[in-house]
Design a protein around this motif. Structure first.
Motif, short mmCIF file in Angstrom:
data_model
loop_
_atom_site.label_atom_id
_atom_site.label_comp_id
_atom_site.label_asym_id
_atom_site.label_seq_id
_atom_site.Cartn_x
_atom_site.Cartn_y
_atom_site.Cartn_z
N ILE A 84 0.83 -1.20 0.00
CA ILE A 84 0.00 0.00 0.00
C ILE A 84 0.86 1.25 0.00
CG2 ILE A 84 -1.73 1.32 1.31
CD1 ILE A 84 -2.81 -1.44 2.29
N GLY A 85 1.89 1.30 0.84
CA GLY A 85 2.77 2.47 0.90
C GLY A 85 3.45 2.72 -0.43
N LEU A 86 3.95 1.66 -1.06
CA LEU A 86 4.60 1.79 -2.36
C LEU A 86 3.62 2.32 -3.40
CD1 LEU A 86 7.04 1.41 -4.20
CD2 LEU A 86 6.36 -0.99 -4.45
N ALA A 87 2.40 1.79 -3.41
CA ALA A 87 1.39 2.26 -4.36
C ALA A 87 1.06 3.73 -4.12
CB ALA A 87 0.13 1.40 -4.27
N LEU A 88 0.96 4.13 -2.86
CA LEU A 88 0.70 5.54 -2.55
C LEU A 88 1.82 6.43 -3.09
CD1 LEU A 88 -0.57 5.13 1.11
CD2 LEU A 88 -1.91 6.10 -0.79
N VAL A 89 3.07 6.03 -2.86
CA VAL A 89 4.20 6.82 -3.34
C VAL A 89 4.18 6.89 -4.87
CG1 VAL A 89 6.73 6.94 -3.48
CG2 VAL A 89 5.61 6.41 -1.29
N ARG A 90 3.87 5.80 -5.53
CA ARG A 90 3.81 5.81 -7.00
C ARG A 90 2.73 6.76 -7.51
NH1 ARG A 90 4.74 -0.66 -8.05
NH2 ARG A 90 7.02 -0.57 -7.91
N HIS A 91 1.58 6.78 -6.85
CA HIS A 91 0.52 7.72 -7.24
C HIS A 91 0.99 9.16 -7.06
CE1 HIS A 91 -3.06 5.27 -8.11
NE2 HIS A 91 -2.57 4.41 -7.23
N VAL A 92 1.66 9.45 -5.94
CA VAL A 92 2.16 10.80 -5.69
C VAL A 92 3.19 11.18 -6.75
CG1 VAL A 92 3.52 12.22 -4.11
CG2 VAL A 92 1.63 10.84 -3.23
N ILE A 93 4.12 10.27 -7.06
CA ILE A 93 5.14 10.55 -8.08
C ILE A 93 4.47 10.90 -9.41
CG2 ILE A 93 6.93 9.48 -9.52
CD1 ILE A 93 7.81 7.96 -6.94
N ARG A 94 3.49 10.11 -9.80
CA ARG A 94 2.77 10.37 -11.06
C ARG A 94 2.15 11.76 -11.06
NH1 ARG A 94 -2.44 7.50 -10.93
NH2 ARG A 94 -2.89 9.39 -9.79
N ASP A 95 1.50 12.13 -9.96
CA ASP A 95 0.83 13.43 -9.88
C ASP A 95 1.82 14.59 -9.85
OD1 ASP A 95 -1.52 11.99 -9.83
OD2 ASP A 95 -1.96 12.40 -7.72
N GLU A 109 12.79 8.39 8.76
CA GLU A 109 13.54 7.76 9.85
C GLU A 109 14.44 6.67 9.26
OE1 GLU A 109 13.46 8.64 13.13
OE2 GLU A 109 12.20 10.31 12.47
N PRO A 110 15.62 6.42 9.84
CA PRO A 110 16.56 5.44 9.29
C PRO A 110 15.99 4.05 8.98
CG PRO A 110 17.64 6.71 10.99
CD PRO A 110 16.18 7.12 11.00
N PRO A 111 15.06 3.50 9.77
CA PRO A 111 14.56 2.16 9.42
C PRO A 111 13.81 2.11 8.08
CG PRO A 111 14.04 2.68 11.71
CD PRO A 111 14.58 3.94 11.08
N LEU A 112 13.45 3.26 7.53
CA LEU A 112 12.72 3.28 6.27
C LEU A 112 13.61 3.47 5.04
CD1 LEU A 112 9.65 5.38 7.43
CD2 LEU A 112 9.74 2.91 6.99
N SER A 113 14.92 3.44 5.22
CA SER A 113 15.82 3.69 4.10
C SER A 113 15.65 2.67 2.98
CB SER A 113 17.28 3.77 4.55
OG SER A 113 17.69 2.55 5.10
N GLU A 114 15.48 1.41 3.29
CA GLU A 114 15.29 0.40 2.24
C GLU A 114 14.00 0.65 1.45
OE1 GLU A 114 15.33 -2.52 -0.50
OE2 GLU A 114 17.03 -1.76 0.65
N PHE A 115 12.97 1.07 2.14
CA PHE A 115 11.71 1.37 1.46
C PHE A 115 11.90 2.50 0.45
CE2 PHE A 115 7.77 3.95 1.30
CZ PHE A 115 6.96 3.05 0.64
N TYR A 116 12.45 3.63 0.89
CA TYR A 116 12.56 4.78 0.00
C TYR A 116 13.67 4.63 -1.03
CZ TYR A 116 9.05 7.16 2.70
OH TYR A 116 7.86 7.48 3.31
N PHE A 117 14.84 4.12 -0.63
CA PHE A 117 15.94 3.97 -1.59
C PHE A 117 15.77 2.73 -2.45
CE2 PHE A 117 18.61 6.26 1.81
CZ PHE A 117 18.30 7.50 1.29
N GLY A 118 15.38 1.63 -1.87
CA GLY A 118 15.28 0.37 -2.60
C GLY A 118 13.99 0.20 -3.38
N ARG A 119 12.88 0.37 -2.71
CA ARG A 119 11.59 0.07 -3.34
C ARG A 119 11.01 1.25 -4.12
NH1 ARG A 119 7.64 -3.11 -0.36
NH2 ARG A 119 7.05 -3.62 -2.48
N CYS A 120 11.20 2.47 -3.63
CA CYS A 120 10.58 3.64 -4.27
C CYS A 120 11.49 4.35 -5.26
CB CYS A 120 10.11 4.64 -3.20
SG CYS A 120 8.83 3.99 -2.11
N GLY A 121 12.76 4.00 -5.29
CA GLY A 121 13.67 4.56 -6.29
C GLY A 121 14.21 5.95 -6.01
#
Length: 141
Positions: A84-95, A109-121
């Motif tokens: 869900i978080g990844l899909a939300l970020v993709r929608h925001v990027i598109r807009d 926060e540091p624990p989210l680095s893999e999410f933002y750098f790895g999954r969200c690009g």
């Protein structure tokens, strides 16, 4: 039941305040989300809905000419780790890209680095800050 994503939906301040408090683990306090999201600096906001229930949210606000900040990526703890978080970020990027902006910044926060750098690009600016460069839409021919 399928998750549905809606951009610029009719904001229920109570539901969004509850989701935000649950996602970020703090005592729920009322907040005038609708008023804030209606301001000119808001580029977009997206909600994830399971039926009528708001289970995810993200927004982008213009921070400088050509750039926006990604804020409040929130997913209900009972629904996390399901994309869900990844899909939300993709929608925001598109807009944000459709609005003609060239970059999207995020702080986290540091624990989210893999999410933002790895999954969200997002590209790393430092340990807890990233940038996503966007291609500007081309003018019609």
């Amino acid at each position: 039941m399928e998750i549905r994503y809606r951009t610029r939906f009719a904001v229920d301040d109570t539901a969004l305040s509850r989701l935000h408090a649950r996602a970020f683990d703090y005592a729920e306090t009322p907040f005038a989300w609708g008023r804030v999201l209606g301001q000119p600096a808001t580029v977009t906001f997206v909600g994830a809905f399971l039926g009528a229930d708001l289970v995810g949210f993200a927004q982008a606000r213009r921070t400088d000419p050509g750039q926006a900040g990604l804020l409040d990526v929130a997913v209900d703890p009972d629904r996390q780790r399901r994309g869900i978080g990844l899909a939300l970020v993709r929608h925001v990027i598109r807009d944000v890209e459709a609005a003609g902006l060239s970059r999207l910044l995020v702080e986290f926060e540091p624990p989210l680095s893999e999410f933002y750098f790895g999954r969200c690009g997002f590209s790393r600016r430092d340990a807890t800050t990233g940038v996503r460069w966007l291609s500007r839409p081309q003018p019609p021919v």
